[in-house]
Design a protein around this motif. Structure first.
Motif, mmCIF file in Angstrom:
data_model
loop_
_atom_site.group_PDB
_atom_site.id
_atom_site.type_symbol
_atom_site.label_atom_id
_atom_site.label_comp_id
_atom_site.label_asym_id
_atom_site.label_seq_id
_atom_site.Cartn_x
_atom_site.Cartn_y
_atom_site.Cartn_z
ATOM 1 N N LEU B 172 0.808 -1.220 0.000
ATOM 2 C CA LEU B 172 0.000 0.000 0.000
ATOM 3 C C LEU B 172 0.848 1.281 0.000
ATOM 4 N N LEU B 173 1.959 1.251 0.735
ATOM 5 C CA LEU B 173 2.819 2.434 0.840
ATOM 6 C C LEU B 173 3.600 2.631 -0.467
ATOM 7 N N PRO B 174 4.242 3.793 -0.600
ATOM 8 C CA PRO B 174 5.014 4.036 -1.828
ATOM 9 C C PRO B 174 6.207 3.092 -1.991
ATOM 10 N N HIS B 175 6.659 2.481 -0.880
ATOM 11 C CA HIS B 175 7.810 1.577 -0.950
ATOM 12 C C HIS B 175 7.587 0.337 -0.108
ATOM 13 N N ILE B 176 8.261 -0.755 -0.486
ATOM 14 C CA ILE B 176 8.279 -1.916 0.401
ATOM 15 C C ILE B 176 9.231 -1.634 1.565
ATOM 16 N N MET B 177 9.147 -2.423 2.580
ATOM 17 C CA MET B 177 10.012 -2.342 3.770
ATOM 18 C C MET B 177 10.009 -0.938 4.384
ATOM 19 N N GLY B 178 8.859 -0.291 4.286
ATOM 20 C CA GLY B 178 8.745 1.105 4.691
ATOM 21 C C GLY B 178 8.999 1.364 6.160
ATOM 22 N N ARG B 179 8.770 0.353 7.006
ATOM 23 C CA ARG B 179 8.991 0.598 8.431
ATOM 24 C C ARG B 179 10.406 0.224 8.849
ATOM 25 N N ILE B 180 11.129 -0.425 7.951
ATOM 26 C CA ILE B 180 12.492 -0.843 8.267
ATOM 27 C C ILE B 180 13.494 0.124 7.659
ATOM 28 N N LEU B 181 13.190 0.603 6.450
ATOM 29 C CA LEU B 181 14.150 1.398 5.689
ATOM 30 C C LEU B 181 13.591 2.766 5.343
ATOM 31 N N ASP B 182 14.465 3.669 4.947
ATOM 32 C CA ASP B 182 14.005 4.918 4.353
ATOM 33 C C ASP B 182 13.773 4.681 2.853
ATOM 34 N N ALA B 183 13.352 5.715 2.144
ATOM 35 C CA ALA B 183 12.992 5.550 0.732
ATOM 36 C C ALA B 183 14.189 5.094 -0.102
ATOM 37 N N GLU B 184 15.337 5.671 0.176
ATOM 38 C CA GLU B 184 16.548 5.326 -0.581
ATOM 39 C C GLU B 184 16.903 3.838 -0.420
ATOM 40 N N GLY B 185 16.897 3.398 0.816
ATOM 41 C CA GLY B 185 17.207 1.995 1.093
ATOM 42 C C GLY B 185 16.174 1.066 0.468
ATOM 43 N N ALA B 186 14.921 1.452 0.596
ATOM 44 C CA ALA B 186 13.848 0.631 0.030
ATOM 45 C C ALA B 186 13.988 0.543 -1.485
ATOM 46 N N TYR B 187 14.391 1.642 -2.078
ATOM 47 C CA TYR B 187 14.564 1.679 -3.527
ATOM 48 C C TYR B 187 15.640 0.676 -3.968
ATOM 49 N N ILE B 188 16.719 0.600 -3.195
ATOM 50 C CA ILE B 188 17.792 -0.356 -3.516
ATOM 51 C C ILE B 188 17.236 -1.779 -3.484
ATOM 52 N N PHE B 189 16.460 -2.066 -2.445
ATOM 53 C CA PHE B 189 15.879 -3.414 -2.332
ATOM 54 C C PHE B 189 14.896 -3.693 -3.472
ATOM 55 N N GLU B 190 14.082 -2.697 -3.797
ATOM 56 C CA GLU B 190 13.101 -2.916 -4.869
ATOM 57 C C GLU B 190 13.804 -3.224 -6.181
ATOM 58 N N ALA B 191 14.833 -2.433 -6.496
ATOM 59 C CA ALA B 191 15.551 -2.652 -7.760
ATOM 60 C C ALA B 191 16.207 -4.029 -7.761
ATOM 61 N N TYR B 192 16.786 -4.385 -6.627
ATOM 62 C CA TYR B 192 17.479 -5.669 -6.513
ATOM 63 C C TYR B 192 16.488 -6.827 -6.670
ATOM 64 N N LEU B 193 15.377 -6.743 -5.966
ATOM 65 C CA LEU B 193 14.423 -7.853 -5.976
ATOM 66 C C LEU B 193 13.721 -7.968 -7.322
ATOM 67 N N LYS B 194 13.420 -6.825 -7.919
ATOM 68 C CA LYS B 194 12.822 -6.871 -9.260
ATOM 69 C C LYS B 194 13.799 -7.507 -10.240
ATOM 70 N N GLY B 195 15.090 -7.171 -10.071
ATOM 71 C CA GLY B 195 16.133 -7.763 -10.907
ATOM 72 C C GLY B 195 16.174 -9.282 -10.790
ATOM 73 N N LYS B 196 15.769 -9.793 -9.644
ATOM 74 C CA LYS B 196 15.730 -11.241 -9.437
ATOM 75 C C LYS B 196 14.456 -11.867 -10.010
ATOM 76 N N GLY B 197 13.528 -11.009 -10.422
ATOM 77 C CA GLY B 197 12.301 -11.532 -11.007
ATOM 78 C C GLY B 197 11.101 -11.516 -10.073
ATOM 79 N N LEU B 198 11.240 -10.841 -8.947
ATOM 80 C CA LEU B 198 10.120 -10.734 -8.018
ATOM 81 C C LEU B 198 9.223 -9.585 -8.477
ATOM 82 N N GLY B 199 7.904 -9.809 -8.464
ATOM 83 C CA GLY B 199 7.000 -8.724 -8.824
ATOM 84 C C GLY B 199 6.745 -7.828 -7.629
ATOM 85 N N ILE B 200 6.809 -6.502 -7.832
ATOM 86 C CA ILE B 200 6.530 -5.578 -6.733
ATOM 87 C C ILE B 200 5.601 -4.484 -7.240
ATOM 88 N N ILE B 201 4.445 -4.360 -6.626
ATOM 89 C CA ILE B 201 3.507 -3.296 -6.974
ATOM 90 C C ILE B 201 3.311 -2.457 -5.714
#
Ligand SMILES: Cc1cc2nc3c(=O)[nH]c(=O)nc-3n(C[C@H](O)[C@H](O)[C@H](O)COP(=O)(O)OP(=O)(O)OC[C@H]3O[C@@H](n4cnc5c(N)ncnc54)[C@H](O)[C@@H]3O)c2cc1C
Lengths: 147, 421
Positions: B172-201
């Motif tokens: 629901l939030l603009p980023h995954i892992m929103g309570r663990i990371l800031d936007a920058e950190g979450a962005y790194i994870f999103e790019a990494y996980l998408k690169g592995k083939g995980l879908g993230i909406i």
């Protein structure tokens, strides 16, 4: 209990403590084999920090109230007889790195060398009377004693 | 002395391990609704793909209970606390008496109002049994949707991914892992996980589970649909207070309110772990901090006090170590300054593609840290936050790639390295 205490005033950063630690924890306990043959090479659990003239060797403090034990989610970290050394059972470690987050001395090493994540830390050399690092120090910059 | 503990996880074990060395004679009884010896809840998601097996999940095995002479009732649910008669009632009708009681019943998964969740193939993922049920259905499953991209959501997605399932996280939030990371950190994870083939909406949510008896897809708030044969609800946990506390008179806000001794509002009743709302050290308020090391610590403090010592809890703070598909982050304390004034933020990206480090200072004191990818010696920062160490002019040095104790004031080293600590 006896612990290893560094004295930065007389440490010159020679890193012989690291060498001794590596040899002691290698398979062969032989310096040439440990460095030249055994792969991957054993990690040192003592770490020499250096910055300008300041240097000292640091390893697990075997804390009175260890944060690493509280953070460990598998039970791989344990304390011998309630107040002895803090040790890790590598078979039970899954490399979650929770203890790395918890240790205020940065004295838990990450070890992913064998494709399996585990930690490595000072065990106070159970096979020796005096920890190898302390014995190896040419400057008496490491003390092993009760304080 | 009769010690009774409801719950058999981090907080309960923390209590036992502080009670037993101090009271060799007392009776310790544990009630656990889950039919297992204490296991590692954070590892259940990687049990799905056999990355971790039964023996890896064992946190304290049968020996532990024997050696500590614990009467352990597994698979028995507590239903009510009766402080007047000092008993706990279990669902089999037994009354368990106590002199000191610890409530360590942990969390229950939050299930948001989504239509059609009664279908087969819909799961929460907070217990070993959840993982076992998910695993049993794996052969029939190709696609999964995970609702929630927090800690449990990403770990559940990872577990399924490792089992060969095609996974999409809906957050629901603009980023995954929103309570663990800031936007920058979450962005790194999103790019990494998408690169592995995980879908993230992100910025989106599931409003309905579709299908006939079995789940066949989900409808999103936008009206779009996604096909799936597995739906995991992982939007978080909340304190499990209804099951035993209701009607007992024990004061509850979000969790069971506890003081610095981990005492509840009722005499001789303590609470610890995910079910408790105790002191948060950084925000200086009572908070539920649903994390393993906090649960253990609170349990330990509760146990010390139950066994007759006088020990105060110094307060907890968030501390996460999360690895997802090989990328690791450690975050401690604040991930963003809690208010605009009075804080200083230092940041560094690189040298590696996924390396990111951020430090948040209030005056001379560290109050938050994020480390992505390079996490070596991160605990030094945790220690500084906990001890509120005055760092002085060395702040920038804590940002170094090679974090070390040379960056700390000499007085700190004198104090910590020359005596038992
Ligand atoms: C998938 C997942 C991943 C996680 N990853 C991490 C992580 O990486 N790092 C981290 O710090 N934390 C993580 N957590 C959170 C961590 O697992 C919890 O903070 C921790 O387990 C809390 O411990 P606890 O003792 O308070 O209770 P819980 O672990 O929730 O256990 C509650 C206990 O109470 C028992 N119980 C409950 N109700 C009753 C009843 N009515 N009668 C009898 N017994 C009862 C249960 O059987 C259980 O034994 C994760 C959680 C999940 C679900």
């Amino acid at each position: 209990m006896k612990r290893v205490y560094p004295r930065e005033e007389v440490c010159m950063g020679c890193k012989l403590c690291e060498v001794a630690c590596i040899v002691e924890h290698s398979l062969s306990k032989d310096i040439i084999k440990a460095y030249k043959e055994e792969r991957p090479r054993t990690l040192s659990r003592a770490r020499v920090e250096e910055e300008g003239p300041v240097s000292f060797s640091i390893m697990c403090r075997h804390c009175i109230d260890p944060e690493c034990l509280e953070a460990c989610i598998t039970g791989a970290l344990y304390r011998v007889n309630g107040d002895g050394p803090v040790l890790v059972d590598p078979r039970r470690c899954v490399g979650c790195w929770m203890c790395v987050m918890a240790c205020p001395y940065g004295s838990i090493e990450l070890d992913s060398r064998n494709g399996r994540r585990v930690i490595s830390k000072c065990d106070l050399c159970p096979d020796r009377r005096m920890p190898a690092c302390v014995d190896a120090c040419p400057n008496r910059a490491l003390f092993y004693e009760e304080r | 002395m009769r010690y009774l503990i409801i719950g058999n996880s981090a907080a309960a074990i923390g209590a036992v391990e502080s009670i037993r060395p101090r009271d060799r004679e007392g009776e310790i009884t544990i009630l656990s609704k889950e039919p297992y010896y204490a296991y590692s809840r954070p590892l259940i998601t990687e049990y799905i793909a056999d990355v971790f097996r039964d023996e890896d999940l064992t946190y304290r095995g049968p020996d532990f209970y024997r050696e500590n002479r614990i009467q352990v009732h597994l698979g028995i649910k507590a239903r009510a606390v009766n402080p007047k008669n000092r008993v706990v009632l279990t669902e089999d009708g037994t009354e368990h008496p106590y002199d000191r009681l610890l409530i360590a019943t942990g969390g229950t998964p939050i299930v948001p109002p989504i239509k059609g969740l009664d279908k087969e193939g819909v799961f929460t993922c907070t217990t070993w049994d959840d993982s076992k049920a998910i695993k049993a259905l794996l052969p029939r499953v190709k696609r999964a949707v995970v609702v929630g991209g927090g800690l449990i959501g990403v770990k559940a997605a990872e577990g399924l991914y490792e089992a060969g399932v095609h996974v999409t996280i809906v957050e629901l939030l603009p980023h995954i892992m929103g309570r663990i990371l800031d936007a920058e950190g979450a962005y790194i994870f999103e790019a990494y996980l998408k690169g592995k083939g995980l879908g993230i909406i992100t910025g989106e949510t599931v409003v309905e589970a579709l299908g006939n008896g079995r789940v066949e897809g989900v409808r999103l708030a936008s009206g779009d649909t996604l096909p799936c044969d597995f739906l995991i609800i992982a939007v978080g946990v909340r304190p499990n207070v209804e099951e035993v506390v209701e009607g007992s008179g024990i004061r509850v806000n979000q969790g069971i309110l506890v003081d610095r001794h981990m005492r509840t509002s009722v005499p001789d009743v303590y609470a610890a772990g995910d079910v408790a709302e105790g002191d948060e050290m950084l925000v200086r308020e009572k908070r539920v901090i649903a994390l393993w090391p906090v649960a253990y610590r609170q349990g330990k403090i509760a146990g010390l006090n139950m066994a007759g010592e006088d020990r105060e809890y110094e307060g907890g703070f968030p501390q996460n170590t999360v690895s997802v598909l090989g990328l690791t982050t450690i975050t401690i304390g604040f991930t963003e300054p809690p208010e605009p004034n009075g804080y200083k933020v230092l940041m560094r990206r690189g040298p590696g593609e996924n390396d990111y480090k951020k430090l948040i200072f209030k005056g001379d004191v560290l109050e938050g840290a994020i480390l992505v990818n390079s996490i070596d010696r991160a605990g030094i920062l945790t220690g500084l936050i906990r001890a509120r160490t005055e760092i002085g002019s060395n702040k920038e040095r804590l940002l170094d790639t090679r974090l070390g104790l040379t960056a700390l004031p000499r007085a700190w080293r004198k104090e910590k390295l020359t005596q038992p600590v």
